[in-house]
Structure formats: C-alpha cells, structure tokens
Design a protein around this motif. Sequence first.
Motif, PDB file in Angstrom:
ATOM      1  N   VAL A  58      -6.173   1.766  -3.157  1.00 53.55           N
ATOM      2  CA  VAL A  58      -5.432   1.046  -4.196  1.00 53.55           C
ATOM      3  C   VAL A  58      -4.055   1.656  -4.390  1.00 53.55           C
ATOM      4  CG1 VAL A  58      -5.366   0.587  -6.686  1.00 53.55           C
ATOM      5  CG2 VAL A  58      -7.459   0.153  -5.393  1.00 53.55           C
ATOM      6  N   ARG A  59      -3.979   2.972  -4.419  1.00 53.89           N
ATOM      7  CA  ARG A  59      -2.701   3.658  -4.629  1.00 53.89           C
ATOM      8  C   ARG A  59      -1.709   3.322  -3.508  1.00 53.89           C
ATOM      9  NH1 ARG A  59       1.177   4.762  -7.309  1.00 53.89           N
ATOM     10  NH2 ARG A  59       2.159   6.777  -7.193  1.00 53.89           N
ATOM     11  N   GLU A  60      -2.176   3.286  -2.285  1.00 65.08           N
ATOM     12  CA  GLU A  60      -1.304   2.959  -1.161  1.00 65.08           C
ATOM     13  C   GLU A  60      -0.785   1.522  -1.261  1.00 65.08           C
ATOM     14  OE1 GLU A  60      -3.809   4.033   2.149  1.00 65.08           O
ATOM     15  OE2 GLU A  60      -3.769   6.131   1.539  1.00 65.08           O
ATOM     16  N   VAL A  61      -1.642   0.589  -1.661  1.00 64.13           N
ATOM     17  CA  VAL A  61      -1.210  -0.800  -1.819  1.00 64.13           C
ATOM     18  C   VAL A  61      -0.241  -0.927  -2.992  1.00 64.13           C
ATOM     19  CG1 VAL A  61      -1.960  -3.155  -2.359  1.00 64.13           C
ATOM     20  CG2 VAL A  61      -3.233  -1.774  -0.696  1.00 64.13           C
ATOM     21  N   ASN A  99     -17.509   1.417   6.740  1.00 66.23           N
ATOM     22  CA  ASN A  99     -17.762   0.312   7.659  1.00 66.23           C
ATOM     23  C   ASN A  99     -16.428  -0.230   8.174  1.00 66.23           C
ATOM     24  OD1 ASN A  99     -16.754  -1.555   5.668  1.00 66.23           O
ATOM     25  ND2 ASN A  99     -18.746  -1.477   4.667  1.00 66.23           N
ATOM     26  N   ASP A 100     -16.466  -1.330   8.889  1.00 67.11           N
ATOM     27  CA  ASP A 100     -15.255  -1.906   9.466  1.00 67.11           C
ATOM     28  C   ASP A 100     -14.634  -3.002   8.600  1.00 67.11           C
ATOM     29  OD1 ASP A 100     -15.382  -0.283  11.711  1.00 67.11           O
ATOM     30  OD2 ASP A 100     -16.656  -1.699  12.803  1.00 67.11           O
ATOM     31  N   GLU A 101     -15.171  -3.227   7.419  1.00 63.95           N
ATOM     32  CA  GLU A 101     -14.641  -4.258   6.529  1.00 63.95           C
ATOM     33  C   GLU A 101     -13.303  -3.825   5.950  1.00 63.95           C
ATOM     34  OE1 GLU A 101     -16.049  -7.064   6.540  1.00 63.95           O
ATOM     35  OE2 GLU A 101     -18.171  -6.718   6.917  1.00 63.95           O
ATOM     36  N   GLN A 102     -12.548  -4.793   5.448  1.00 64.13           N
ATOM     37  CA  GLN A 102     -11.290  -4.491   4.787  1.00 64.13           C
ATOM     38  C   GLN A 102     -10.905  -5.627   3.857  1.00 64.13           C
ATOM     39  OE1 GLN A 102      -7.930  -5.851   7.986  1.00 64.13           O
ATOM     40  NE2 GLN A 102      -8.559  -3.748   8.110  1.00 64.13           N
ATOM     41  N   ILE A 103      -9.976  -5.332   2.977  1.00 60.10           N
ATOM     42  CA  ILE A 103      -9.368  -6.359   2.146  1.00 60.10           C
ATOM     43  C   ILE A 103      -7.934  -6.497   2.653  1.00 60.10           C
ATOM     44  CG2 ILE A 103      -8.672  -7.040  -0.175  1.00 60.10           C
ATOM     45  CD1 ILE A 103     -10.900  -5.171  -1.241  1.00 60.10           C
ATOM     46  N   ARG A 104      -7.628  -7.659   3.219  1.00 62.82           N
ATOM     47  CA  ARG A 104      -6.271  -7.923   3.698  1.00 62.82           C
ATOM     48  C   ARG A 104      -5.427  -8.379   2.517  1.00 62.82           C
ATOM     49  NH1 ARG A 104      -9.284 -10.389   8.405  1.00 62.82           N
ATOM     50  NH2 ARG A 104      -9.755 -11.844   6.841  1.00 62.82           N
ATOM     51  N   ILE A 105      -4.189  -7.932   2.495  1.00 68.69           N
ATOM     52  CA  ILE A 105      -3.299  -8.260   1.385  1.00 68.69           C
ATOM     53  C   ILE A 105      -2.011  -8.818   1.959  1.00 68.69           C
ATOM     54  CG2 ILE A 105      -2.063  -7.329  -0.605  1.00 68.69           C
ATOM     55  CD1 ILE A 105      -4.419  -5.132  -0.490  1.00 68.69           C
ATOM     56  N   VAL A 106      -1.658 -10.008   1.508  1.00 72.08           N
ATOM     57  CA  VAL A 106      -0.437 -10.685   1.956  1.00 72.08           C
ATOM     58  C   VAL A 106       0.390 -11.012   0.725  1.00 72.08           C
ATOM     59  CG1 VAL A 106       0.485 -12.736   3.106  1.00 72.08           C
ATOM     60  CG2 VAL A 106      -1.615 -11.666   3.963  1.00 72.08           C
ATOM     61  N   ARG A 107       1.657 -10.754   0.817  1.00 69.98           N
ATOM     62  CA  ARG A 107       2.575 -11.055  -0.281  1.00 69.98           C
ATOM     63  C   ARG A 107       3.075 -12.487  -0.141  1.00 69.98           C
ATOM     64  NH1 ARG A 107       5.839  -7.033  -3.117  1.00 69.98           N
ATOM     65  NH2 ARG A 107       7.065  -8.194  -4.614  1.00 69.98           N
ATOM     66  N   ARG A 108       3.032 -13.224  -1.248  1.00 70.10           N
ATOM     67  CA  ARG A 108       3.617 -14.571  -1.340  1.00 70.10           C
ATOM     68  C   ARG A 108       4.547 -14.573  -2.546  1.00 70.10           C
ATOM     69  NH1 ARG A 108      -1.576 -18.331  -1.093  1.00 70.10           N
ATOM     70  NH2 ARG A 108      -2.268 -17.815   1.003  1.00 70.10           N
ATOM     71  N   GLY A 146       7.897  -3.954  -1.641  1.00 70.20           N
ATOM     72  CA  GLY A 146       8.135  -5.271  -1.065  1.00 70.20           C
ATOM     73  C   GLY A 146       7.456  -5.543   0.254  1.00 70.20           C
ATOM     74  N   ALA A 147       6.476  -4.745   0.637  1.00 70.44           N
ATOM     75  CA  ALA A 147       5.774  -4.969   1.912  1.00 70.44           C
ATOM     76  C   ALA A 147       5.163  -6.372   1.949  1.00 70.44           C
ATOM     77  CB  ALA A 147       4.691  -3.923   2.111  1.00 70.44           C
ATOM     78  N   GLU A 148       5.234  -6.998   3.104  1.00 71.84           N
ATOM     79  CA  GLU A 148       4.691  -8.353   3.267  1.00 71.84           C
ATOM     80  C   GLU A 148       3.186  -8.350   3.537  1.00 71.84           C
ATOM     81  OE1 GLU A 148       6.424 -11.250   2.863  1.00 71.84           O
ATOM     82  OE2 GLU A 148       8.027  -9.938   2.155  1.00 71.84           O
TER      83      GLU A 148
END
Length: 157
Positions: free
Chosen positions: A64-67, A85-94, A74-76
């Motif tokens: 969370v801190r890194e995001v 595990n290999d799961e992740q939460i992808r985060i995209v800026r709109r 302003g990262a996209e």
Amino acid sequence: MRMAFSADARYGPQGHESRLDLTTVSRRDLRWYCFLGAWRIEHETTDISPPWGWTPLFDAFYGVREVMESAREGAEHDWIDFTENDEQIRIVRRGDDLVLSPTYTETEIVCSVDAFVDAGRDFIRRELAAVVAAHPALARNAAARQLADEVGLELGP
C-alpha cells in the motif's frame, strides 16, 4: 475506501513473530513471515479482499505504501503483489482516479487517488499502532519505526 486487517480464525496463528526477536527482525522477514491474517479492502459496496485469509500484515503495509507514493507521483500503472502466491492487484490511473483490479476476482474498485492515499495512511497508522500495542518490541524495530515515520505515526521512545 477502507482497508482493515484481522487475525483469521480459520487459519489460526501462522506467523513467525513468536519465534523472532521483534526488535531486530528484518524488513524482509516482517514482510514475508510475520503477523498473518485477513486483509479487507472495500470501497462503498465493493469488496476486493484477498480470499485466502493469511496475508502478512507488513506485506500489505509496504504494498500500500509503495502505491501511495507512486500514485502521488502520477504513475500510470502499479500493482500490489502478494508474497504468499502469484496473485496481485493491478492499479491503473484514470485521470484523478485509480482502478484496482485483482487477479483473483472479476470485481474492481474505482476510487480517487486522494481516497486511496487517505485510506492507505489510515490503514497503516491504525494497524501498525495496534500490532505495536500487542507486541511492544516492534516499537524498537528500525523497519517498523521507519514505516511509522513515513505515515506520521509516533511509536514512542
């Protein structure tokens, strides 16, 4: 947006914190092996919480801190990985919003950057204060102190 953490009764205590000196345990070991539980991630009526119930608390903190940092810069694109595990939460800026899309569910959350940053800071402050209250040796741990400083939490002497 709200994030919370709790011990998961289904899995019971599994972390290594009882076998380690919490004053000197490394950031890596805190992130991977200690304080396992259920991480709740919700926004309005949408829940994207990991379904497995044994996420390491410090792994959630650091993800969370890194995001929070990259979103403010302003990262996209970004993501939160899970050590277990290999799961992740992808985060995209709109624009001014972030879209959080976990690989483990079809559901996604859309929230403002500010809402994510506020929820992340509140999550880390609240849960770090609680784990330090339960395990006072963590207040002397360099990694825990640095994380507390980054979110404006005073751990004491």
